[in-house]
Design a protein around this motif. Structure first.
Motif, PDB file in Angstrom:
ATOM      1  N   TYR A 271      33.054  93.111  36.224  1.00 11.45           N
ATOM      2  CA  TYR A 271      32.846  93.500  34.826  1.00 11.45           C
ATOM      3  C   TYR A 271      31.370  93.793  34.558  1.00 11.45           C
ATOM      4  N   SER A 272      30.483  92.990  35.120  1.00 12.45           N
ATOM      5  CA  SER A 272      29.038  93.207  34.904  1.00 12.45           C
ATOM      6  C   SER A 272      28.564  94.502  35.528  1.00 12.45           C
ATOM      7  N   TYR A 369      36.102  85.788  25.874  1.00 14.13           N
ATOM      8  CA  TYR A 369      36.840  84.843  25.039  1.00 14.13           C
ATOM      9  C   TYR A 369      38.280  85.290  24.836  1.00 14.13           C
ATOM     10  N   LEU A 370      38.627  86.448  25.399  1.00 18.32           N
ATOM     11  CA  LEU A 370      40.008  86.944  25.313  1.00 18.32           C
ATOM     12  C   LEU A 370      40.832  86.382  26.457  1.00 18.32           C
ATOM     13  N   LYS A 371      42.077  86.032  26.190  1.00 22.39           N
ATOM     14  CA  LYS A 371      42.947  85.574  27.280  1.00 22.39           C
ATOM     15  C   LYS A 371      43.088  86.662  28.330  1.00 22.39           C
ATOM     16  N   ALA A 372      43.014  87.903  27.899  1.00 20.96           N
ATOM     17  CA  ALA A 372      43.199  89.028  28.831  1.00 20.96           C
ATOM     18  C   ALA A 372      42.084  89.070  29.873  1.00 20.96           C
ATOM     19  N   SER A 585      42.989  89.828  35.675  1.00 21.01           N
ATOM     20  CA  SER A 585      42.058  90.027  34.558  1.00 21.01           C
ATOM     21  C   SER A 585      41.894  91.490  34.185  1.00 21.01           C
ATOM     22  N   ALA A 586      41.930  91.784  32.907  1.00 26.03           N
ATOM     23  CA  ALA A 586      41.673  93.156  32.446  1.00 26.03           C
ATOM     24  C   ALA A 586      40.230  93.539  32.757  1.00 26.03           C
ATOM     25  N   LEU A 587      39.354  92.559  32.887  1.00 28.74           N
ATOM     26  CA  LEU A 587      37.925  92.858  33.133  1.00 28.74           C
ATOM     27  C   LEU A 587      37.622  93.002  34.612  1.00 28.74           C
ATOM     28  N   GLY A 588      38.499  92.494  35.485  1.00 27.29           N
ATOM     29  CA  GLY A 588      38.151  92.436  36.899  1.00 27.29           C
ATOM     30  C   GLY A 588      39.004  93.311  37.792  1.00 27.29           C
ATOM     31  N   ARG A 589      39.663  94.339  37.211  1.00 30.13           N
ATOM     32  CA  ARG A 589      40.537  95.179  38.041  1.00 30.13           C
ATOM     33  C   ARG A 589      39.717  95.979  39.048  1.00 30.13           C
ATOM     34  N   GLN A 596      40.135 100.180  29.286  1.00 26.46           N
ATOM     35  CA  GLN A 596      41.522 100.664  29.250  1.00 26.46           C
ATOM     36  C   GLN A 596      42.486  99.490  29.407  1.00 26.46           C
ATOM     37  N   HIS A 597      42.191  98.606  30.365  1.00 20.27           N
ATOM     38  CA  HIS A 597      43.102  97.465  30.620  1.00 20.27           C
ATOM     39  C   HIS A 597      43.070  96.472  29.463  1.00 20.27           C
ATOM     40  N   LEU A 598      41.900  96.347  28.810  1.00 25.81           N
ATOM     41  CA  LEU A 598      41.833  95.461  27.629  1.00 25.81           C
ATOM     42  C   LEU A 598      42.727  96.014  26.522  1.00 25.81           C
ATOM     43  N   PHE A 599      42.630  97.333  26.331  1.00 23.50           N
ATOM     44  CA  PHE A 599      43.419  97.958  25.252  1.00 23.50           C
ATOM     45  C   PHE A 599      44.924  97.872  25.586  1.00 23.50           C
TER      46      PHE A 599
END
Ligand SMILES: CCCCCCCC/C=C\CCCCCCC/C=C/C(=O)SCCNC(=O)CCNC(=O)[C@H](O)C(C)(C)COP(=O)(O)OP(=O)(O)OC[C@H]1O[C@@H](n2cnc3c(N)ncnc32)[C@H](O)[C@@H]1OP(=O)(O)O
Ligand SMILES: Cc1cc2nc3c(=O)[nH]c(=O)nc-3n(C[C@H](O)[C@H](O)[C@H](O)COP(=O)(O)OP(=O)(O)OC[C@H]3O[C@@H](n4cnc5c(N)ncnc54)[C@H](O)[C@@H]3O)c2cc1C
Length: 632
Positions: A271-272, A369-372, A585-589, A596-599
């Motif tokens: 994500y970073s 802080y999102l479960k996603a 994780s939506a952040l770690g795909r 896109q994955h968060l949405f």
């Protein structure tokens, strides 16, 4: 890192193992889903001739979000370690075929750490050749055992053995809890779930009251001790051997910790790498947040810890297998060593990963802080590891107790165990290996610093204890007066173990891998060592392993290391070879499309399945229209 799971495609082709949908599940749904998953993995194992290792890797690919964890990781191993051959022949086939479903029922409402004070009793009745099991008071009820609440048909109950009016201490007893016909609790058994937890809510941790439940004498697991028909207690091995299951699970927890910190560091680093925010030059392009030194400072420790724990688990698994093979042949010589090592390392590993997972979560900003993002969920799922299989403080103290014995042997000129061989050295003979800045770029030099710091911490608390005893304190007061230093000494030893395993594993790999890979791993090992010194600099200075000049060089070298790791950071987490469905994780795909994955995850949110929420009709409509609200 983890052996690539060749069956990943088979596993994740099935919706049951696609993890996106778990959000919003009720506890009952999570519970059922977990059972369904384990049984389906069992079917896949048979259909595709998977090995037991494949089965274990499949479980790990699902982050242990499966059923029967205690049945498989404690109940069966306990039978293997505590039962006689005849008892194994009876119970193992039933357990391995899931004809009986088990739990390991040791902890009570009133006691978890202090096993000597467990209140559940098993009283031998020579008239009927049975044991009568009883939880005499409220605090005696078994409380916490996994799968006890709704699943287990049998429990290995740890109870005080009473013969006549003598207590023979904690022993293991196989107790059937539920009918194999209709799953109803048997007479004298009151059982249920203890309620929702912070995480791991697919697991039905339960309570158990035993009201004079009778079991046949042969249900006492009798590998280490037994009761004869005429009521004689015969001990065939040290009663510490009854603790063997806990030692195994502490080893498994080190790997569990490794698995979770790999997930966390992968999410944070990937994500970073895609998150751009702010810029250093006015009007310049926004930077990848991974390029900020502070971001690297926050998340590279989790990357280094992932590799450090991988190497330590591999080393400790070998150490455990040697010890366990001897113990099962009746040779308990390594029991104290493996108990001392794994108590401390289980505590150190779980402390390390729970701290670094929170740093990974924070490094993701609001989306952390999102479960996603899953990092928070991973942390909640990992938090119990600082308590299960022994509260970490208590485990450090067990490790410290082992270290005190070892240093006493060393000072008496006797042999010591390999993991504490450094204690044989004359504490006054250490010289600081870092005499100039470049010495800080050599992990072997850093290892000497860790060694001196650990030796100094152990020697110092041993001296203080001796001083307290000589000044008239009794044993327990002297001990309690030094618990903090004892924990500190245990942590110092454990951190030395991680550094030593890291250094030795990388030097072994260097002989076979490419120079490119070797240099990347050396760099990460160096960083792990530098960072560990900086974060505990007070202790290293106190031990005189380094002075202020060395600390200054080390801090400078640590910051340089961040920049050196940066180019390989994403590759180092990709090397974990974790499937997107494992990371979840939506952040770690792997594709990096975090937004896109968060949405997509937001669109799956149950509240978004209708445009107008039911609350509108109940409360908002009249409010917005200025209508008076009916009495609420
Ligand atoms: C579907 C998936 C499964 C598939 C498999 C996948 C792989 C599995 C992966 C992960 C699995 C992980 C599962 C995690 C889930 C865990 C769920 C939780 C389970 C539990 O929590 S079980 C209960 C755990 N409870 C404890 O740990 C209790 C802690 N307390 C103690 O151990 C003791 O009370 C004590 C050690 C604190 C004190 O012991 P004691 O009262 O006896 O007093 P001491 O004087 O300290 O010790 C006496 C003597 O004994 C030695 N000793 C103590 N403990 C041990 C041991 N464990 N082994 C060996 N020896 C031990 C101690 O050193 C003393 O010896 P000396 O007299 O000094 O020689
Ligand atoms: C998710 C989960 C699953 C579990 N599953 C099982 C299971 O399957 N089977 C089972 O039998 N148990 C299970 N347990 C129970 C677990 O083993 C105990 O919670 C654990 O051993 C800690 O004991 P305790 O809860 O009594 O804590 P306590 O020992 O009461 O700890 C409370 C505080 O007292 C301190 N303390 C206690 N003793 C000492 C000491 N001697 N010196 C210094 N400080 C001390 C501790 O450090 C801690 O800070 C589970 C627990 C959890 C959270």
């Amino acid at each position: 890192m983890q052996k690539t799971f060749k069956n990943e495609k088979i596993l994740f082709a099935e919706p049951l193992f696609q993890c996106d949908g778990l959000a919003g599940f009720t506890r009952s749904e999570l519970y059922e889903n977990a059972i369904h998953r384990t049984l389906r993995i069992n079917q896949l194992k048979k259909e595709h001739n998977w090995t037991q290792e494949d089965f274990d890797i499949a479980i790990r690919c699902l982050n242990y979000e499966v059923g029967f964890v205690i049945h498989l990781s404690m109940f069966i191993p306990a039978i293997e370690r505590l039962a006689t051959d005849d008892q194994k022949a009876k119970w193992l086939p039933l357990a391995e075929s899931y004809r009986i479903l088990g739990t390991y029922a040791q902890t009570e409402l009133g006691h978890g750490t202090n096993l000597m004070a467990l209140e559940t009793t098993a009283t031998f009745d020579p008239r009927t050749d049975e044991f009568v099991l009883r939880t005499p008071q409220l605090s005696s009820m078994k409380w916490w055992p996994g799968s006890l609440g709704k699943t287990a048909t049998h429990a290995i109950v740890l109870a005080q053995l009473i013969i006549g009016n003598k207590n023979y201490g904690m022993n293991p007893f196989m107790v059937q809890l539920r009918s194999l016909e209709d799953h109803m609790p048997l007479p004298g058994i009151i059982v249920g779930d203890i309620g929702a937890k912070l995480g791991a809510n697919s697991n039905d941790n339960g309570f158990l009251i035993l009201n004079d439940v009778r079991i046949p004498r042969e249900n006492m697991l009798a590998r280490n001790s037994k009761v004869t028909k005429d009521g004689r207690y015969i001990q065939t091995s040290t009663n510490k051997a009854n603790y063997a299951t806990m030692v195994l699970v502490r080893l498994s927890i080190i790997r569990w910790a490794e698995d979770t910190i790999k997930n966390g560091s992968l999410i944070a680093i990937r994500y970073s790498a895609v998150r751009r925010q702010s810029s250093l030059q006015a009007g310049g392009p926004e930077m990848q947040v991974l390029d900020y030194q502070t971001q690297q400072y926050k998340i590279f420790p989790s990357l280094a810890a992932s590799y450090a724990l991988f190497f330590t688990y591999e080393a400790m698994m070998k150490e455990y297998e040697i010890a366990y093979a001897q113990i099962m042949r009746g040779n308990n010589q390594l029991l104290g060593q493996i108990h001392g090592q794994l108590s401390g390392l289980k505590a150190f590993a779980s402390d390390l990963v729970t701290y670094e997972l929170e740093m990974c979560r924070r490094s993701c900003g609001g989306h952390g802080y999102l479960k996603a993002s899953v990092v928070g969920e991973t942390l909640l799922h990992t938090l119990p590891l600082v308590t299960v299989e022994g509260d970490n403080t208590v485990m450090y103290l067990q490790c410290a107790r082992y270290l005190l014995k070892q240093i006493a042997k060393a000072l008496a000129g006797q042999d010591v165990d390999e993991p504490t061989s450094y204690l044989k050295k004359d504490i006054l003979s250490y010289t600081c290996p870092v005499q100039k800045g470049e010495h800080c770029t050599n992990p072997n030099y850093l290892l000497k610093i860790y060694t001196q710091r650990a030796h100094s911490a152990i020697a110092s608390v041993a001296r203080q204890l001796q001083f307290d005893l000589e000044s008239g304190k009794d044993q327990s007061s002297a001990f309690n007066n030094n618990l903090v230093s004892l924990v500190q000494a245990a942590k110092a030893h454990c951190q030395l173990c991680l550094m030593k395993n890291f250094v030795e594993s990388v030097s072994a790999l260097e002989r076979t891998c490419s120079e490119n890979l070797a240099s990347v791993l050396r760099q990460l090992c160096l960083y792990f060592g530098l960072h560990g010194i900086v974060t505990a600099s007070g202790e290293f200075l106190e031990s005189e392993a380094i002075g202020l000049q060395q600390l200054e060089w080390i801090k400078a070298e640590e910051l340089k290391s961040l920049a050196a790791i940066r180019p390989n950071a994403v590759a180092l987490v990709d090397a974990f070879d974790l499937h997107d469905q494992t990371v979840m994780s939506a952040l770690g795909r792997y594709d990096g499309n975090a937004y896109q994955h968060l949405f997509e995850a937001a669109k799956r949110e149950p509240m978004n399945q209708t445009q107008v929420p039911p609350a509108y009709y109940k409360y908002l409509r009249d409010l917005i229209k200025g209508q008076p609200l009916a009495k609420l």
